[in-house]
Enzyme design. Structure first.
Site, PDB file in Angstrom:
ATOM      1  N   GLU A 171     -25.774  13.687 -14.574  1.00 28.04           N
ATOM      2  CA  GLU A 171     -26.299  12.478 -15.331  1.00 28.04           C
ATOM      3  C   GLU A 171     -26.747  11.597 -14.126  1.00 28.04           C
ATOM      4  O   GLU A 171     -27.077  11.938 -12.866  1.00 28.04           O
ATOM      5  CB  GLU A 171     -25.257  11.797 -15.972  1.00 28.04           C
ATOM      6  CG  GLU A 171     -24.060  11.434 -14.847  1.00 28.04           C
ATOM      7  CD  GLU A 171     -22.893  10.830 -15.545  1.00 28.04           C
ATOM      8  OE1 GLU A 171     -22.953  10.200 -16.645  1.00 28.04           O
ATOM      9  OE2 GLU A 171     -21.657  11.035 -14.885  1.00 28.04           O
ATOM     10  N   ARG A 216       0.862  -1.179  -0.025  1.00 28.61           N
ATOM     11  CA  ARG A 216       0.047  -0.059   0.104  1.00 28.61           C
ATOM     12  C   ARG A 216       0.987   1.323  -0.013  1.00 28.61           C
ATOM     13  O   ARG A 216       1.658   1.186   0.904  1.00 28.61           O
ATOM     14  CB  ARG A 216      -0.938  -0.097   1.246  1.00 28.61           C
ATOM     15  CG  ARG A 216      -1.781   1.218   1.249  1.00 28.61           C
ATOM     16  CD  ARG A 216      -2.935   1.052   2.153  1.00 28.61           C
ATOM     17  NE  ARG A 216      -3.861   2.066   2.398  1.00 28.61           N
ATOM     18  CZ  ARG A 216      -3.581   3.179   2.931  1.00 28.61           C
ATOM     19  NH1 ARG A 216      -2.530   3.478   3.512  1.00 28.61           N
ATOM     20  NH2 ARG A 216      -4.575   4.106   2.742  1.00 28.61           N
ATOM     21  N   LYS A 220     -13.889   6.235 -16.280  1.00 32.23           N
ATOM     22  CA  LYS A 220     -14.794   5.127 -15.837  1.00 32.23           C
ATOM     23  C   LYS A 220     -14.303   4.224 -14.842  1.00 32.23           C
ATOM     24  O   LYS A 220     -13.935   2.971 -14.880  1.00 32.23           O
ATOM     25  CB  LYS A 220     -15.386   4.265 -17.086  1.00 32.23           C
ATOM     26  CG  LYS A 220     -16.764   3.540 -16.668  1.00 32.23           C
ATOM     27  CD  LYS A 220     -17.491   2.833 -17.886  1.00 32.23           C
ATOM     28  CE  LYS A 220     -18.535   2.258 -17.607  1.00 32.23           C
ATOM     29  NZ  LYS A 220     -19.847   2.678 -16.740  1.00 32.23           N
TER      30      LYS A 220
HETATM   31  N1  PDD Z   1     -22.820   2.425 -16.413  1.00 29.06           N
HETATM   32  N2  PDD Z   1     -23.083   7.595 -16.783  1.00 29.06           N
HETATM   33  C1  PDD Z   1     -22.513   6.831 -15.842  1.00 29.06           C
HETATM   34  C2  PDD Z   1     -22.133   7.248 -14.468  1.00 29.06           C
HETATM   35  C3  PDD Z   1     -22.569   5.282 -15.966  1.00 29.06           C
HETATM   36  O1  PDD Z   1     -22.082   4.653 -15.048  1.00 29.06           O
HETATM   37  C4  PDD Z   1     -22.968   4.926 -17.333  1.00 29.06           C
HETATM   38  C5  PDD Z   1     -22.650   3.388 -17.468  1.00 29.06           C
HETATM   39  C6  PDD Z   1     -23.509   5.511 -18.123  1.00 29.06           C
HETATM   40  C7  PDD Z   1     -23.628   5.210 -19.671  1.00 29.06           C
HETATM   41  O2  PDD Z   1     -22.914   4.823 -20.247  1.00 29.06           O
HETATM   42  P1  PDD Z   1     -23.175   3.612 -21.409  1.00 29.06           P
HETATM   43  O3  PDD Z   1     -24.111   4.086 -22.417  1.00 29.06           O
HETATM   44  O4  PDD Z   1     -21.839   3.636 -22.125  1.00 29.06           O
HETATM   45  O5  PDD Z   1     -23.277   2.399 -20.817  1.00 29.06           O
HETATM   46  C8  PDD Z   1     -23.202   6.927 -17.937  1.00 29.06           C
HETATM   47  C9  PDD Z   1     -22.615   1.163 -16.678  1.00 29.06           C
HETATM   48  C10 PDD Z   1     -23.845   0.353 -17.564  1.00 29.06           C
HETATM   49  C11 PDD Z   1     -22.449   0.551 -15.257  1.00 29.06           C
HETATM   50  O6  PDD Z   1     -21.763   1.169 -14.392  1.00 29.06           O
HETATM   51  O7  PDD Z   1     -23.165  -0.608 -15.067  1.00 29.06           O
END
Ligand code: PDD
Length: 284
Positions: free
Chosen positions: A179, A99, A147
């Protein structure tokens, strides 16, 4: 029991293990993708892998993966698990190390985990009845465009939404929607404009968003990429979200107030139907 993939091996899910020193576990130092599967085939695989590469590059994670190997692993898991409809989850972590906040000298191999989840996507009951949304302040870190697996705030807010009898939460910054917990957010105005926040570090650049905006254009709908306010949302004709796991999902109420007539909207339903048809046709 599912077969999952962990660092080069396929294993029954109850035998799969990762180290307690994995930086994904200790620091949330990991990125992920979720790809939809319909009729045993993946939707927008390449776009998801493009975004994965971008997330890794934004975090200075070296990219040790060949696209064709990732494709082969996705396909092998779909086949081994007889997955007709659902999701493939992929996570890349910075790897295993004692860590330390500083990872600059780290030379560990990246960690790679994938698993499938069976889920009804096309005939999801939530799409038929429409989602009830509650609003919460967006208190996530400032790089929502990457992500990462640091999903605690969204997870807390979604859980709170469920406790309040809602289906999901939409997040707000300075009175404007960013979002949803795991989806992009849209309104349809009374003159049928599709309004969704512009791309920035405030939101994830959704793969479904790209496809749905293209479809909306083909439907001769005007697209306006700008932030919309809570007031605009409350008085919108329709609202919906998009994601790999929800496709196009109508919103029928926000904080207990009906949106439009309180039923899934017709523009939303048309976009959903086209999205399902076109993404199925292009799936691999
Ligand atoms: N989530 N915004 C956020 C914060 C997200 O986590 C996601 C997707 C999206 C939509 O992105 P996309 O169309 O590429 O799936 C927008 C995924 C599905 C999840 O965390 O399970």
């Amino acid at each position: 029991m599912r077969t999952v993939y962990v660092n080069g091996v396929y294993l029954p899910e109850d035998q799969a293990q990762v180290s307690i020193f994995d930086r994904g576990f200790l620091f949330g130092d990991a990125v992920y993708e979720v790809t939809a599967v319909m009729n045993g085939k993946m939707v927008d695989f390449d776009a998801h892998m493009d975004r994965l590469e971008r997330s890794m590059s934004e975090l200075d994670m070296s990219n040790g993966y060949e696209r064709k190997d990732l494709l082969a692993i996705h396909k092998a898991l779909i086949e081994r698990n007889d997955l007709e409809e659902g999701l493939v989850y992929l996570q890349v972590t910075r790897g295993v190390a004692d860590r330390d906040f500083d990872f600059s000298g780290l030379d560990a191999p990246l960690g790679l985990v994938l698993f499938t989840q069976a889920k009804s996507l096309e005939s999801n009951p939530l799409a038929a009845r429409g989602q009830k949304i509650v609003l919460a302040d967006d208190q996530r870190w400032g790089r929502a465009d990457i992500k990462t697996v640091q999903l605690l705030y969204s997870s807390l807010m979604k859980t709170r939404a469920k406790k309040q009898g809602a289906d999901d939460v939409w997040l707000c910054r300075d009175g404007k929607i960013t979002e949803g917990s795991s989806n992009n957010a849209y309104i349809v105005s009374h003159n049928n404009e599709i309004i969704t926040r512009e791309l920035s570090t405030d939101i994830l650049h959704g793969i479904t968003r790209v496809s749905v905006l293209k479809i909306a254009e083909a439907h001769q709908l005007k697209i306006v990429e700008r932030a919309f306010s809570v007031d605009e949302l409350m008085s919108a004709k329709e609202a919906f979200s998009t994601s790999a796991s929800g496709f196009v999902n109508p919103v029928v109420s926000v904080n207990g107030t009906a949106i439009g007539n309180g039923e899934p909207g017709e523009v939303t339903e048309a976009l959903r139907a086209s999205y399902v048809r076109e993404s199925q046709a292009a799936s691999i």
